[in-house]
Structure formats: C-alpha cells, structure tokens
Design an enzyme around this catalytic site. Structure first.
Site: not given
Ligand code: NJP
Length: 260
Positions: A146, A160, A164
């Site tokens: 979340s 977003y 969420k």
């Molecule tokens: O993001 P990022 P985070 N099908 O951009 C994948 C939440 N969050 O680790 O498909 C499958 O480094 C993408 O992989 P790829 C946030 O909302 C974060 O920070 O290969 N996968 C990559 O592995 C999210 O829910 C913060 O491009 C898909 C990953 O998602 C979670 O944490 C704060 C896809 C994104 O990696 C992980 O975020 C917060 C698809 N269609 C919540 N589209 C924060 N970073 O500060 C994307 O409150 N992905």
C-alpha cells in the site's frame, strides 16, 4: 523485536521483483528458506536475480508476468503450485506512479493503465491465490503493498492516491471474506523508500514528496524485513488493514530505528 520467520518448505510469489522493494523481498524471503517465484515484465532481470539467489543456496524461479493481465497472473499462481505443490505467501508489490501529472494535464489512457496495474493487478493476485491458500493445510498470507497515499491527497498523484486507497479497501474486504478459511490478508505502507519510483517522484518536481532529501528514504531491505514479519502470527493485529513503517509501532515491530 520479533524473530525472523522460518520459511523452509514455504512457497512465495513476489510481483514487481525485478528491482526495488520486490527484489529485496525476494532475496530476503529466499534467505529465510522460501522457494521464491519472481514475477515482473523484465524477464532478463528476474532471471538474473533468481540465478544469484540459487548461487547463494536459495530456491528461486523467474516467471515473466504482466500483472495487468488476468490470465498471466492465473498462470503465475498455477506455475508455483505445479512446481512446489503450495502457495504460502503472495506479495502483491508491482506498482507504478509514472506519469505524474495534475488531473487536468493527465492522459486518460495512461491513468487507466495505472489502475490496471495498481488495482486490477492486486485483485487478480487475490482472486487466484485466495482459493489455493484456503484449500491447503496451513492457509497462507497475502501482503498488498500500500502507501501513505491511500490515506492522503497529493497533487499530481490522483491515479496513485486513488489506486492505493482502492488497494486498502481490497485488503479489508479480502480479509473479511477469507480469514476464517486461514487466509491472512494485510497491507504494508512502507514510507518513502530509495528506489526507482522515488527517482521518478523526485524528477517530477510536483508536491512535497519530490523534495524529500534522498537520505531520508529508507532502504528496500527494511521493507523486505517488514514483509517477512507480516507472515508471522505476531502481525495478526494488522490483518485487514495497513501496517506502516512511518509510525513507531511498525518500526519497533521489525527492530528499525525510530524516526527523529
Ligand atoms: O518501485 P520500482 P518500488 N507487471 O519502480 C514492477 C509501493 N511503494 O520498489 O515489470 C508486473 O522500483 C516493475 O517491474 P517491470 C509502490 O507503489 C513504494 O518503489 O520489470 N510488474 C518493478 O519490479 C509499489 O507498489 C514507495 O518494470 C510490474 C516494480 O513493479 C511497491 O511499493 C512508497 C508491472 C516497481 O519497482 C514497489 O515499489 C510507498 C506490471 N504491469 C509505496 N508494472 C517508495 N518507493 O517510496 C510494474 O508508499 N511492475
């Protein structure tokens, strides 16, 4: 502080495992003994991470998956069950924030794509994992990643914040429907984390989150520890709602330093 879970013999799916929080979670859960299934669109990257986990003695399988595709998520769950006979943990982590834009500047198609990933992707995960977990001995845990945005209103983040907030509601409903069948469903609000998503937020220059000094963001490893913690009974008080690393209670639960 609670001890780490023993995950030998457990199967875990982590979506969005190609980088950031998902990659850290996959490495951490594999380190606790789980067979981890890494899912993301970047097939090469998840294969590379899975190979590294195996070199370190862990069990890992990479399955290229677009979580916005219902049949792909169904196939992902089926593959984990076919290979290991179970599914104990699902981390619905895949998520997007770009393109960041005020409502009047936003592109309706891009806005819809965020819903497809951030909301429908989580729903598909719940839809396919819940029956498997309910039917097996020991049940299972689903962790929906979340955000503080589920409960706040940030300029440029209409997609977003809305998505969420919807995920938080999905967590509550899924908990209500499946808890008595042994399925634990919980959300995790990680605070701000030093990942590519925060780089995108910073580059947008919109709203105060884009101005947070980089050193204030926590590392993805803390979020991975929180994910492991949420698989344990000690986290039961948060079922159906969001556990947060922004508050002292959450930080204390995983042995993380409290915020100044
Ligand atoms: O993001 P990022 P985070 N099908 O951009 C994948 C939440 N969050 O680790 O498909 C499958 O480094 C993408 O992989 P790829 C946030 O909302 C974060 O920070 O290969 N996968 C990559 O592995 C999210 O829910 C913060 O491009 C898909 C990953 O998602 C979670 O944490 C704060 C896809 C994104 O990696 C992980 O975020 C917060 C698809 N269609 C919540 N589209 C924060 N970073 O500060 C994307 O409150 N992905």
């Amino acid at each position: 502080m609670t001890t780490a879970p023993k995950l030998d013999g457990k199967t875990a799916i982590i979506t969005g495992a190609s980088r950031g929080i998902g990659e850290a979670a996959a490495r951490h859960l594999a380190g606790q003994g789980a067979h981890v299934f890494l899912a993301a669109r970047s097939a090469d990257r998840i294969t590379e991470i899975a190979e590294k986990i195996k070199e370190n003695g862990g069990k890992a399988t990479a399955i290229a998956t677009d979580v916005a595709d219902n049949s792909a998520v169904a196939a992902l769950v089926q593959a984990a069950v076919d290979q290991t006979g179970r599914l104990d943990i699902l981390v619905n982590n895949a998520g997007l924030i770009n393109p960041i834009a005020r409502i009047v500047d936003s592109d309706p198609e891009a806005w819809g794509q965020i819903m497809d990933v951030n909301i429908k992707g989580v729903y598909y995960g719940l839809r396919h994992a819940m029956p498997v977990m309910a039917a097996q001995d020991g049940g299972g845990t689903i962790i929906n990643i979340s955000s503080g945005a589920a409960n706040s209103f940030l300029e440029g983040w209409s997609h977003y914040c809305a998505s969420k907030a919807a995920v938080l509601r999905l967590t509550g409903v899924a908990h209500k429907e499946a808890h008595d069948q042994g399925v634990r469903v919980v959300g995790l609000s990680p605070g701000t984390v030093a990942t590519e998503m925060q780089e995108q937020i910073r580059a947008s220059g919109i709203n105060p989150v884009s101005q947070i000094p980089w050193e204030r963001h926590i590392t993805p490893d803390w979020v991975a520890k929180a994910i492991a913690f949420l698989t344990m009974d000690a986290a039961d008080k948060w079922l159906g709602t969001d556990f947060s690393l922004k508050v002292d209670e959450g930080r204390e639960a995983i042995g993380m330093p409290l915020e100044n």
